[in-house]
Scaffold this active site. Structure first.
Site, PDB file in Angstrom:
ATOM      1  N   MET A 109     -28.531  20.523  17.661  1.00 27.61           N
ATOM      2  CA  MET A 109     -27.941  20.979  18.930  1.00 27.61           C
ATOM      3  C   MET A 109     -27.449  22.419  18.773  1.00 27.61           C
ATOM      4  SD  MET A 109     -25.380  20.839  21.486  1.00 27.61           S
ATOM      5  CE  MET A 109     -23.958  20.672  20.417  1.00 27.61           C
ATOM      6  N   PRO A 110     -27.691  23.306  19.704  1.00 26.45           N
ATOM      7  CA  PRO A 110     -28.511  23.179  20.918  1.00 26.45           C
ATOM      8  C   PRO A 110     -30.010  22.982  20.659  1.00 26.45           C
ATOM      9  CG  PRO A 110     -27.029  25.092  21.031  1.00 26.45           C
ATOM     10  CD  PRO A 110     -27.033  24.615  19.636  1.00 26.45           C
ATOM     11  N   TYR A 111     -30.638  22.495  21.735  1.00 23.83           N
ATOM     12  CA  TYR A 111     -32.092  22.316  21.762  1.00 23.83           C
ATOM     13  C   TYR A 111     -32.688  23.340  22.711  1.00 23.83           C
ATOM     14  CZ  TYR A 111     -30.693  17.986  19.610  1.00 23.83           C
ATOM     15  OH  TYR A 111     -30.132  17.081  18.752  1.00 23.83           O
TER      16      TYR A 111
ATOM     17  N   VAL B 150     -32.430  23.635  17.254  1.00 24.83           N
ATOM     18  CA  VAL B 150     -33.813  23.157  17.301  1.00 24.83           C
ATOM     19  C   VAL B 150     -34.568  23.962  18.350  1.00 24.83           C
ATOM     20  CG1 VAL B 150     -35.280  21.157  17.799  1.00 24.83           C
ATOM     21  CG2 VAL B 150     -33.096  20.837  16.607  1.00 24.83           C
TER      22      VAL B 150
END
Lengths: 61, 61, 61, 61, 61, 61
Positions: free
Chosen positions: A1-3, A40
């Site tokens: 996270m974040p994606y 990610v």
């Protein structure tokens, strides 16, 4: 996270994609206060016949 | 803006896809009060082995 | 099937959204050769502070 | 409804994908109180050069 | 990895959502051969005025 | 184009989000060879009860 998902036309080289995920990851870390190892990135490529602006596909222009 | 994604099984012809983005763009313009040149349409195609209804993939029916 | 997602800024009225899903569904039916009852439409609304063009959010302009 | 999207690296066999949609559909039915025939599952596969964790693509490791 | 998104109408209880992510995660582990700690689940809720089947929103039925 | 979606937990400040879209846009420009004014960024926020890793929601930990 974040994606992070980056959707773009196909055609970039592997070197460009490699640099893209590095730089985007760095930008997200610095500003969203997230550890680098948690970020990610997904790349999604589109072809010109599957992308239209103003009702016209890029493949029809 | 708006951004429209149409997800459907692969198999439509280029003529169908061309008409699809034209008609969908027109429908969005008229009803969402958006300038035509701002409407973006993405087409995403699925294969029958990646789509399931009721727990069964289309490729298994 | 098809599954259509319309992503746009918040602020449209219920009447506009109702007309939007009707017209978009009709456009998809006619061009993708899909039965009307199979067409699914999702509306996703964005706020101005979660949408940026050229590096600037709409809420910062 | 519900609509379930499973995004994963390419490489699973058809047997694995078949079992995946069956088991996931069953899990959603039981817990979300939805009729089995209404559950839709989409599989989306990624390649190793389009997926990065910590700024590094799997294809670069 | 895998990343699972479950899109459904709002209204489920916290207990239902808790059970949903547990069972779906288990189903993905068993069938996609992925370690449990790597499975990510996102829940996305829709309201009835943002979801239409056959050109009609659930809020208009 | 490109279209970038950043999905993260809610809680970032407006200043963080503003910096995020600026830096991410810059990163994409430089590496994907896209004009800055064409880069679009969407922020999507999740709540802790709609995000699970390893079968457990953040709100249950």
């Amino acid at each position: 996270m974040p994606y992070v998902t980056v959707k773009m036309l196909e055609g970039r080289t592997e070197e460009q994609k490699k640099a893209l995920v590095e730089k985007v990851t760095q930008a997200v870390c610095e500003t969203a206060n997230a550890p680098k190892e948690n970020v990610v990135v997904f790349i999604e490529e589109m072809s010109k016949n599957h992308y239209a602006v103003g009702g016209k596909r890029l493949s029809d222009q």
